[in-house]
Design a protein around this motif. Structure first.
Motif, short mmCIF file in Angstrom:
data_model
loop_
_atom_site.label_atom_id
_atom_site.label_comp_id
_atom_site.label_asym_id
_atom_site.label_seq_id
_atom_site.Cartn_x
_atom_site.Cartn_y
_atom_site.Cartn_z
N TYR A 123 0.84 -1.19 0.00
CA TYR A 123 0.00 0.00 0.00
C TYR A 123 0.87 1.24 0.00
CZ TYR A 123 -3.67 -3.32 1.14
OH TYR A 123 -4.52 -4.39 1.09
N ALA A 124 0.48 2.21 -0.81
CA ALA A 124 1.22 3.46 -0.90
C ALA A 124 0.95 4.29 0.36
CB ALA A 124 0.81 4.24 -2.15
N SER A 125 2.01 4.68 1.04
CA SER A 125 1.88 5.54 2.23
C SER A 125 2.42 6.91 1.87
CB SER A 125 2.68 4.93 3.40
OG SER A 125 2.64 5.78 4.51
N ARG A 126 1.55 7.90 1.88
CA ARG A 126 1.93 9.24 1.42
C ARG A 126 2.08 10.23 2.57
NH1 ARG A 126 -2.17 7.30 -1.93
NH2 ARG A 126 -1.48 6.80 -4.05
N ASP A 127 1.72 9.84 3.78
CA ASP A 127 1.71 10.79 4.90
C ASP A 127 3.10 11.33 5.21
OD1 ASP A 127 -0.97 10.35 5.08
OD2 ASP A 127 -0.81 8.86 6.71
N SER A 128 4.12 10.51 5.05
CA SER A 128 5.47 10.93 5.45
C SER A 128 6.16 11.78 4.40
CB SER A 128 6.32 9.69 5.74
OG SER A 128 6.47 8.91 4.56
N ASP A 144 13.07 -11.09 -12.20
CA ASP A 144 12.86 -9.70 -12.61
C ASP A 144 11.67 -9.13 -11.85
OD1 ASP A 144 14.94 -9.78 -14.41
OD2 ASP A 144 13.67 -10.31 -16.11
N LEU A 145 11.66 -7.81 -11.69
CA LEU A 145 10.67 -7.13 -10.86
C LEU A 145 9.81 -6.19 -11.70
CD1 LEU A 145 9.58 -6.36 -8.02
CD2 LEU A 145 11.46 -4.70 -7.87
N PHE A 146 8.48 -6.27 -11.53
CA PHE A 146 7.53 -5.41 -12.23
C PHE A 146 6.52 -4.85 -11.24
CE2 PHE A 146 9.14 -8.51 -15.20
CZ PHE A 146 9.44 -7.76 -16.33
N LEU A 147 6.07 -3.61 -11.48
CA LEU A 147 5.15 -2.95 -10.56
C LEU A 147 4.10 -2.18 -11.36
CD1 LEU A 147 6.02 -0.92 -7.38
CD2 LEU A 147 4.55 0.11 -9.12
N SER A 148 2.86 -2.20 -10.85
CA SER A 148 1.77 -1.43 -11.46
C SER A 148 0.77 -1.07 -10.38
CB SER A 148 1.08 -2.24 -12.56
OG SER A 148 -0.07 -1.55 -13.04
N ASP A 149 0.08 0.05 -10.57
CA ASP A 149 -1.00 0.41 -9.64
C ASP A 149 -2.37 0.11 -10.27
OD1 ASP A 149 -0.62 2.49 -11.53
OD2 ASP A 149 -1.73 3.89 -10.25
N LEU A 183 -0.14 7.85 -8.17
CA LEU A 183 -0.48 6.44 -8.34
C LEU A 183 -1.64 6.04 -7.43
CD1 LEU A 183 3.12 4.89 -8.45
CD2 LEU A 183 1.72 5.72 -10.35
N GLY A 184 -2.21 4.87 -7.67
CA GLY A 184 -3.30 4.37 -6.85
C GLY A 184 -2.83 3.95 -5.48
N ASP A 185 -3.79 3.64 -4.60
CA ASP A 185 -3.46 3.28 -3.22
C ASP A 185 -2.78 1.92 -3.10
OD1 ASP A 185 -4.49 5.65 -2.25
OD2 ASP A 185 -6.50 4.81 -1.96
N THR A 186 -3.17 0.97 -3.97
CA THR A 186 -2.59 -0.37 -3.92
C THR A 186 -1.61 -0.55 -5.06
OG1 THR A 186 -4.64 -1.25 -2.98
CG2 THR A 186 -3.10 -2.84 -3.90
N LEU A 187 -0.42 -1.00 -4.73
CA LEU A 187 0.62 -1.24 -5.74
C LEU A 187 0.80 -2.75 -5.87
CD1 LEU A 187 3.23 1.42 -4.59
CD2 LEU A 187 1.37 1.69 -6.24
N PHE A 188 0.68 -3.24 -7.10
CA PHE A 188 0.81 -4.67 -7.37
C PHE A 188 2.21 -4.95 -7.93
CE2 PHE A 188 -3.70 -3.62 -7.89
CZ PHE A 188 -4.26 -4.50 -6.97
N LEU A 189 2.84 -5.99 -7.41
CA LEU A 189 4.18 -6.35 -7.85
C LEU A 189 4.20 -7.79 -8.31
CD1 LEU A 189 4.56 -4.79 -4.74
CD2 LEU A 189 6.73 -4.39 -5.88
#
Length: 244
Positions: A123-128, A144-149, A183-189
């Protein structure tokens, strides 16, 4: 306890990660993970694993759906035993068709077959106001590593926002705070096995880098930018040295 839905046969991974900063004075420690499907967790242990603080403090028990003793529609009992110094830990269970949740500042060890995907989410934490760093460290093989929201199973050729596909070391994705806000709140990897691989993966916040130093005499500040798959621009300033 871990209750398993009996409608579909599936593999299960149970991962335990020691929180190394909870060890007194940085002393050595270890945990043993015992898994049983009997009425009492320590009876007739079917699966076990060992986490050692000197080796990263992670351990995983993999229960294939066709393992002897594996069951559907039943309850597994999981016991975590401290072998030396008491310490805090996180424990995560996931099915082969689900996403393992990555909590911040905790490492998870897992494995993936050649051409297969291991799925995670965070989950994306934006407070800090900090950047988010995803680190994939191969223990064996080449993942290999891939990420999407937006895509739940990100991967090549086009279904991802960020990627790192080095073949000679650690894969890392760094998302600046300003980009994270878009980006969205949930990040998928997803971790894609170019070969069969064993790896650790972790997500952690990181402070924004300090502003660049003033350019040297006779030099100039140059803006450098990079564009992600979804057109998110990441830019920073670099000092261009004088050429004599």
């Amino acid at each position: 306890t871990l209750s398993v839905d009996g409608t579909e046969a599936r593999d299960i991974t149970i991962s335990v990660t020691m929180q190394l900063d909870s060890l007194d004075g940085g002393s050595a420690g270890g945990l043993q993970v015992l898994v049983s499907n009997s009425d009492h967790a320590t009876d007739d242990v079917g699966w076990r694993a060992h986490a050692d603080s000197s080796l990263g403090g992670t351990a995983s028990v993999f229960i294939a759906h066709d393992d002897e003793g594996a069951c559907q529609g039943c309850t597994y009992h999981v016991t975590v035993v401290s072998l030396e110094t008491p310490c805090d830990f996180t424990i995560i269970a996931s099915s082969a068709r689900g996403h393992t949740l990555l909590t911040h500042n905790a490492l998870v060890q897992s494995e993936v077959g050649e051409g297969q995907m291991a799925l995670f989410k965070t989950y994306a934490s934006r407070d800090s106001g900090e950047s988010l760093v995803v680190t994939l460290t191969p223990c064996a093989g080449n993942p290999d590593l891939f990420l999407s929201d937006v895509i739940m199973r990100p991967g090549p050729p086009d279904d991802y926002t960020f990627a790192s596909d080095r073949s000679d070391g650690v894969d890392q994705i760094i998302i600046p705070a300003a980009t994270l806000d878009k980006l969205g709140d949930t990040l998928f990897l997803s971790v894609l096995g170019k070969t069969s691989a064993v790896f650790t993966i972790g997500v952690s916040p990181a402070a924004e880098p300090e502003p660049p130093l003033a350019p040297p005499e006779g030099g100039e500040a140059v803006e450098v930018s990079a564009e992600s798959r979804r057109g998110v621009i990441v830019s920073w300033l670099a000092a261009a040295a004088r050429s004599d």
